[in-house]
Design a protein around this motif. Sequence first.
Motif, PDB file in Angstrom:
ATOM      1  N   THR A   1       0.833  -1.209   0.000  1.00  0.00           N
ATOM      2  CA  THR A   1       0.000   0.000   0.000  1.00  0.00           C
ATOM      3  C   THR A   1       0.861   1.249   0.000  1.00  0.00           C
ATOM      4  O   THR A   1       0.627   2.195  -0.763  1.00  0.00           O
ATOM      5  CB  THR A   1      -0.933  -0.008   1.229  1.00  0.00           C
TER       6      THR A   1
ATOM      7  N   SER B   1      -4.570   1.171  -2.305  1.00  0.00           N
ATOM      8  CA  SER B   1      -4.895   0.136  -1.328  1.00  0.00           C
ATOM      9  C   SER B   1      -4.468  -1.218  -1.880  1.00  0.00           C
ATOM     10  O   SER B   1      -4.310  -1.390  -3.098  1.00  0.00           O
ATOM     11  CB  SER B   1      -6.395   0.128  -1.024  1.00  0.00           C
TER      12      SER B   1
ATOM     13  N   ARG C   1     -10.358  -4.893   6.741  1.00  0.00           N
ATOM     14  CA  ARG C   1      -9.200  -4.017   6.890  1.00  0.00           C
ATOM     15  C   ARG C   1      -8.877  -3.818   8.366  1.00  0.00           C
ATOM     16  O   ARG C   1      -9.714  -4.052   9.238  1.00  0.00           O
ATOM     17  CB  ARG C   1      -9.470  -2.664   6.228  1.00  0.00           C
TER      18      ARG C   1
ATOM     19  N   TYR D   1      -5.772  -3.323   4.088  1.00  0.00           N
ATOM     20  CA  TYR D   1      -6.466  -4.590   3.853  1.00  0.00           C
ATOM     21  C   TYR D   1      -5.687  -5.740   4.489  1.00  0.00           C
ATOM     22  O   TYR D   1      -4.458  -5.797   4.418  1.00  0.00           O
ATOM     23  CB  TYR D   1      -6.672  -4.830   2.351  1.00  0.00           C
TER      24      TYR D   1
END
Length: 334
Positions: free
Chosen positions: A177, A183, A205, A211
Amino acid sequence: MRALRFLLLSAFFFVHSTAHAHSISTSTLQAWGEDIGALERLHSVVVAHEGEIVFERHQGGPGLAVPANVKSLSKTVLAALAGAAVQAGVIESPEQRVVSILPIPAHQTDPRIEELTIGNLLSMQAGLERTSGSHYAAWVASNNWVEDALARPFVDEPGGRMLYSTGSSHILSALLTQASGESTLALARRLLAEPLDISLPAWPRDPQGIYFGGNDMQLSPRALIQIGELYRNDGVIDGERLLPQGWVEASWQPRGRSPWTGDGYGYGWFVTRLAGEDVYYGRGFGGQALYVIPERALTIAITADPNPPSPGGQFQHELHRLVSALLDKEATEH
């Protein structure tokens, strides 16, 4: 379309006879299907041979094309994303140091943190105290999963023994990320899901919005086949290279060894031998599994009840026996 060709026949079985000289016969697959039926926990099994789906069975849970929680099999998918990120220039290589991308918690004062590499995270050789097992509940209850995992004491050297830890995979998710500015979900959709023509819904998440690295991804059995086929074909799909040259070979090289099974572990893949063949597999809680057997041109995706209680390692042995039975039947046929 970048998907495998799917032709649905019965509710339980799909057999597509091909022109390949070594195709698996209908009778072999039907006989093997009886072994599957005896494992009530299994939800779905899909088999591809030489890139063609030759068998499907659905006996519970989400359907063959419906995303299901694959639990820690997510680690294998995340490893594929790491490879795709190297190919795309998002990260440099497995040798890149974690500290070159992620800030290290102030209370992590062990100098060994400077040596930690992306490859160490992929092979579960970070050396940091595990967040899995008895430590798992406290870790996911923390207010910052990445800092908690990075700040743990070193119990081995980076690159030392295998320490299976979802925290290592979550650090990798945070690293991807940070390096990409996207993301993990967006990156995975762009570099894997779209080229493979598979669906990848959002999954949980952490408190900072990273995540979950290494757990709770949602993929259908047919989507898992596409991941396995990507590796079986050395990182290339429809002539497009998604994984760097040599990534699959490096991923399937045993670097550590599971203290529970004795199987080797590479970059997100376990390494073993079944029925005399080299077999590479990912696994998740409750019986989620993806097997690739290159010498037989086979990819096998399995989903099962992800809810506790789970029979654990005992059920993994059952899945190994199931795969071995297909290899033995296919060998006898030829």
